[in-house]
Design a protein around this motif. Structure first.
Motif, PDB file in Angstrom:
ATOM      1  N   THR A  89       0.827  -1.210   0.000  1.00 48.24           N
ATOM      2  CA  THR A  89       0.000   0.000   0.000  1.00 48.24           C
ATOM      3  C   THR A  89       0.857   1.253   0.000  1.00 48.24           C
ATOM      4  O   THR A  89       0.576   2.216  -0.732  1.00 48.24           O
ATOM      5  CB  THR A  89      -0.936   0.003   1.230  1.00 48.24           C
ATOM      6  N   PHE A  90       1.931   1.239   0.793  1.00 49.00           N
ATOM      7  CA  PHE A  90       2.765   2.444   0.858  1.00 49.00           C
ATOM      8  C   PHE A  90       3.559   2.640  -0.436  1.00 49.00           C
ATOM      9  O   PHE A  90       3.773   3.778  -0.869  1.00 49.00           O
ATOM     10  CB  PHE A  90       3.704   2.447   2.071  1.00 49.00           C
ATOM     11  N   THR A  91       3.959   1.553  -1.073  1.00 46.99           N
ATOM     12  CA  THR A  91       4.637   1.666  -2.371  1.00 46.99           C
ATOM     13  C   THR A  91       3.690   2.281  -3.396  1.00 46.99           C
ATOM     14  O   THR A  91       4.073   3.176  -4.155  1.00 46.99           O
ATOM     15  CB  THR A  91       5.132   0.280  -2.835  1.00 46.99           C
ATOM     16  N   GLU A  92       2.443   1.818  -3.394  1.00 48.26           N
ATOM     17  CA  GLU A  92       1.428   2.378  -4.300  1.00 48.26           C
ATOM     18  C   GLU A  92       1.196   3.856  -3.993  1.00 48.26           C
ATOM     19  O   GLU A  92       1.110   4.691  -4.907  1.00 48.26           O
ATOM     20  CB  GLU A  92       0.119   1.590  -4.146  1.00 48.26           C
ATOM     21  N   HIS A  93       1.112   4.177  -2.710  1.00 43.57           N
ATOM     22  CA  HIS A  93       0.905   5.573  -2.284  1.00 43.57           C
ATOM     23  C   HIS A  93       2.038   6.474  -2.787  1.00 43.57           C
ATOM     24  O   HIS A  93       1.789   7.540  -3.372  1.00 43.57           O
ATOM     25  CB  HIS A  93       0.821   5.619  -0.760  1.00 43.57           C
ATOM     26  N   SER A  94       3.292   6.048  -2.568  1.00 44.00           N
ATOM     27  CA  SER A  94       4.446   6.840  -3.008  1.00 44.00           C
ATOM     28  C   SER A  94       4.412   7.041  -4.517  1.00 44.00           C
ATOM     29  O   SER A  94       4.629   8.153  -5.017  1.00 44.00           O
ATOM     30  CB  SER A  94       5.753   6.159  -2.609  1.00 44.00           C
ATOM     31  N   ALA A  95       4.146   5.960  -5.249  1.00 42.98           N
ATOM     32  CA  ALA A  95       4.112   6.037  -6.710  1.00 42.98           C
ATOM     33  C   ALA A  95       3.003   6.981  -7.188  1.00 42.98           C
ATOM     34  O   ALA A  95       3.203   7.771  -8.118  1.00 42.98           O
ATOM     35  CB  ALA A  95       3.903   4.647  -7.300  1.00 42.98           C
ATOM     36  N   GLN A  96       1.845   6.916  -6.539  1.00 41.45           N
ATOM     37  CA  GLN A  96       0.733   7.808  -6.922  1.00 41.45           C
ATOM     38  C   GLN A  96       1.092   9.269  -6.701  1.00 41.45           C
ATOM     39  O   GLN A  96       0.839  10.120  -7.564  1.00 41.45           O
ATOM     40  CB  GLN A  96      -0.532   7.457  -6.120  1.00 41.45           C
ATOM     41  N   GLN A  97       1.671   9.565  -5.544  1.00 44.09           N
ATOM     42  CA  GLN A  97       2.017  10.961  -5.237  1.00 44.09           C
ATOM     43  C   GLN A  97       3.089  11.489  -6.189  1.00 44.09           C
ATOM     44  O   GLN A  97       3.021  12.635  -6.646  1.00 44.09           O
ATOM     45  CB  GLN A  97       2.475  11.087  -3.777  1.00 44.09           C
ATOM     46  N   ILE A  98       4.074  10.646  -6.502  1.00 43.39           N
ATOM     47  CA  ILE A  98       5.143  11.055  -7.428  1.00 43.39           C
ATOM     48  C   ILE A  98       4.573  11.268  -8.833  1.00 43.39           C
ATOM     49  O   ILE A  98       4.856  12.279  -9.487  1.00 43.39           O
ATOM     50  CB  ILE A  98       6.273   9.993  -7.429  1.00 43.39           C
ATOM     51  N   ALA A  99       3.743  10.321  -9.291  1.00 41.33           N
ATOM     52  CA  ALA A  99       3.152  10.437 -10.636  1.00 41.33           C
ATOM     53  C   ALA A  99       2.245  11.665 -10.728  1.00 41.33           C
ATOM     54  O   ALA A  99       2.221  12.342 -11.772  1.00 41.33           O
ATOM     55  CB  ALA A  99       2.373   9.170 -10.966  1.00 41.33           C
ATOM     56  N   ASN A 100       1.523  11.968  -9.663  1.00 44.50           N
ATOM     57  CA  ASN A 100       0.666  13.168  -9.660  1.00 44.50           C
ATOM     58  C   ASN A 100       1.481  14.420  -9.951  1.00 44.50           C
ATOM     59  O   ASN A 100       1.077  15.281 -10.736  1.00 44.50           O
ATOM     60  CB  ASN A 100      -0.026  13.349  -8.287  1.00 44.50           C
ATOM     61  N   VAL A 101       2.641  14.511  -9.306  1.00 45.11           N
ATOM     62  CA  VAL A 101       3.509  15.685  -9.489  1.00 45.11           C
ATOM     63  C   VAL A 101       4.060  15.717 -10.917  1.00 45.11           C
ATOM     64  O   VAL A 101       4.088  16.776 -11.559  1.00 45.11           O
ATOM     65  CB  VAL A 101       4.646  15.680  -8.446  1.00 45.11           C
ATOM     66  N   ILE A 102       4.503  14.574 -11.417  1.00 43.48           N
ATOM     67  CA  ILE A 102       5.033  14.504 -12.789  1.00 43.48           C
ATOM     68  C   ILE A 102       3.963  14.932 -13.796  1.00 43.48           C
ATOM     69  O   ILE A 102       4.215  15.738 -14.699  1.00 43.48           O
ATOM     70  CB  ILE A 102       5.536  13.074 -13.109  1.00 43.48           C
ATOM     71  N   ASN A 103       2.762  14.405 -13.621  1.00 47.05           N
ATOM     72  CA  ASN A 103       1.685  14.680 -14.580  1.00 47.05           C
ATOM     73  C   ASN A 103       1.168  16.116 -14.473  1.00 47.05           C
ATOM     74  O   ASN A 103       0.933  16.778 -15.490  1.00 47.05           O
ATOM     75  CB  ASN A 103       0.531  13.688 -14.378  1.00 47.05           C
ATOM     76  N   THR A 104       1.027  16.605 -13.252  1.00 46.12           N
ATOM     77  CA  THR A 104       0.527  17.973 -13.048  1.00 46.12           C
ATOM     78  C   THR A 104       1.464  18.997 -13.671  1.00 46.12           C
ATOM     79  O   THR A 104       1.030  20.027 -14.189  1.00 46.12           O
ATOM     80  CB  THR A 104       0.376  18.263 -11.532  1.00 46.12           C
TER      81      THR A 104
END
Length: 347
Positions: free
Chosen positions: A255-270
């Motif tokens: 879950t935490f790996t998924e969380h980290s990846a989501q937050q990082i991808a959000n920043v990249i995409n935004t």
């Protein structure tokens, strides 16, 4: 102008002490070459001392500050002797972060630079963060000056260490901020089942994502704030570790790996980042990298091992060179301080 400098970096994930010798040269622009670099793993004794230092009394912490400074000095002296190095201009030491509370106007990286000087006889620059915090900055991230002057060919630079942080160009200036905890939490979880870290994300792959936990993590207030912003271990103790209790370890890792990846991808995409350089220990977590790649269209670049492992130590060496030459080595657009400045204490 040329300079030979040694950079020292100890990250919050306690992987060890990174020592990097690099040559820097400025003609039209700055260039660098890493000449020697290695990581000194902490003994069990030192790892425990540093891990538990947040709980020490003021007197014991002051003692550890001196003791760790002499430890750093001895490691550098050994490094110099082992590689028969000469003509070194300076040592630049990040130290090891114990407290980081910029809102209360303090940050503390132990490892007294005067002790390093006494051991090595070389000029030392240390305490790079405090001045920025006193100037209403976050004292972090500091690496963007190196991203700007040494790694400008990339749209963005992402470091996956204890925390993930990113630097990129936006609105004609370089901005930078911490995104989310990474190894500080993944290592903590792996250690509950007697592993020092989750190699390649293999443990996380065996777990199931806990959707309720993922929702709670993504809802944390920090992620709603705009930059500049930074994270410290205290924030994890307050906001992360309590909600991981009573979750099966493999599921918490997944879950935490998924969380980290989501937050990082959000920043990249935004930020519409086209190609991103990833360094730091987390770059070896193939499961995490795969997750980031799957959530973004950006080209993800994993460089050679030397840059993955030693980019931060390299840039602190570079910050020392800039300090000695009285040039700006901290960008206010990254830290939020009142203006760009030249930071560090010279011994």
């Amino acid at each position: 102008m040329k300079a030979l400098a040694i950079g020292l970096m100890s990250g919050t994930s306690l992987d060890g002490l990174d020592i990097c010798l690099a040559e820097f040269e400025k003609q039209d622009k700055w260039t660098f070459q890493i000449l020697k670099a290695e990581t000194i793993s902490y003994s069990e004794d030192w790892e425990q001392k540093l891990r538990n230092s947040i709980h020490l009394s003021a007197e014991d912490l002051l003692e550890l500050n001196s003791e760790y400074g002499f430890y750093l000095g001895r490691q550098v002296k050994e490094f110099i002797h082992k590689h028969q190095l000469e003509n070194i201009s300076l040592i630049a030491s990040h130290g090891h972060t114990i407290f980081h509370q910029p809102k209360r106007k303090f940050t503390l990286q132990i490892g007294d630079g005067r002790a390093i000087k006494l051991e090595t006889g070389l000029p030392v620059i240390y305490d790079f963060r405090s001045q920025d915090v006193l100037m209403n900055g976050n004292g972090a991230p500091l690496v963007p000056i190196g991203d700007e002057l040494l790694f400008s060919e990339y749209s963005a630079c992402l470091n996956l260490g204890g925390f993930s942080n990113i630097s990129l160009h936006s609105g004609g200036k370089r901005i930078a901020f911490d995104i989310a905890p990474v190894n500080i939490v993944l290592n903590y979880l792996a250690q509950q089942i007697n592993k020092s870290f989750d190699e390649n994300g293999e443990l996380a792959q065996k777990g199931e994502i806990n959707e309720a936990l993922l929702k709670d993590l993504n809802a944390l207030d920090f992620y709603q704030h705009s930059h500049p912003k930074s994270l410290g271990i205290e924030w994890c103790h307050e906001h992360i570790f309590p909600i991981l209790k009573n979750i099966e370890i493999l599921d918490a890792l997944a879950t935490f790996t998924e969380h980290s990846a989501q937050q990082i991808a959000n920043v990249i995409n935004t930020n519409n980042i086209q190609h991103i350089l990833i360094t730091g220990g987390g770059a070896y977590n193939s499961f995490l990298i795969e997750k980031i790649r799957s959530k973004t269209q950006a080209e993800v670049i994993i460089p050679e091992k030397e840059i993955i492992d030693y980019k931060e130590a390299l840039i602190f060496a570079f910050m020392g060179v800039l300090k000695i030459n009285n040039e700006v080595n901290v960008l206010s657009s990254a830290t939020g301080s009142s203006h760009d400045h030249c930071s560090g204490v010279i011994v």
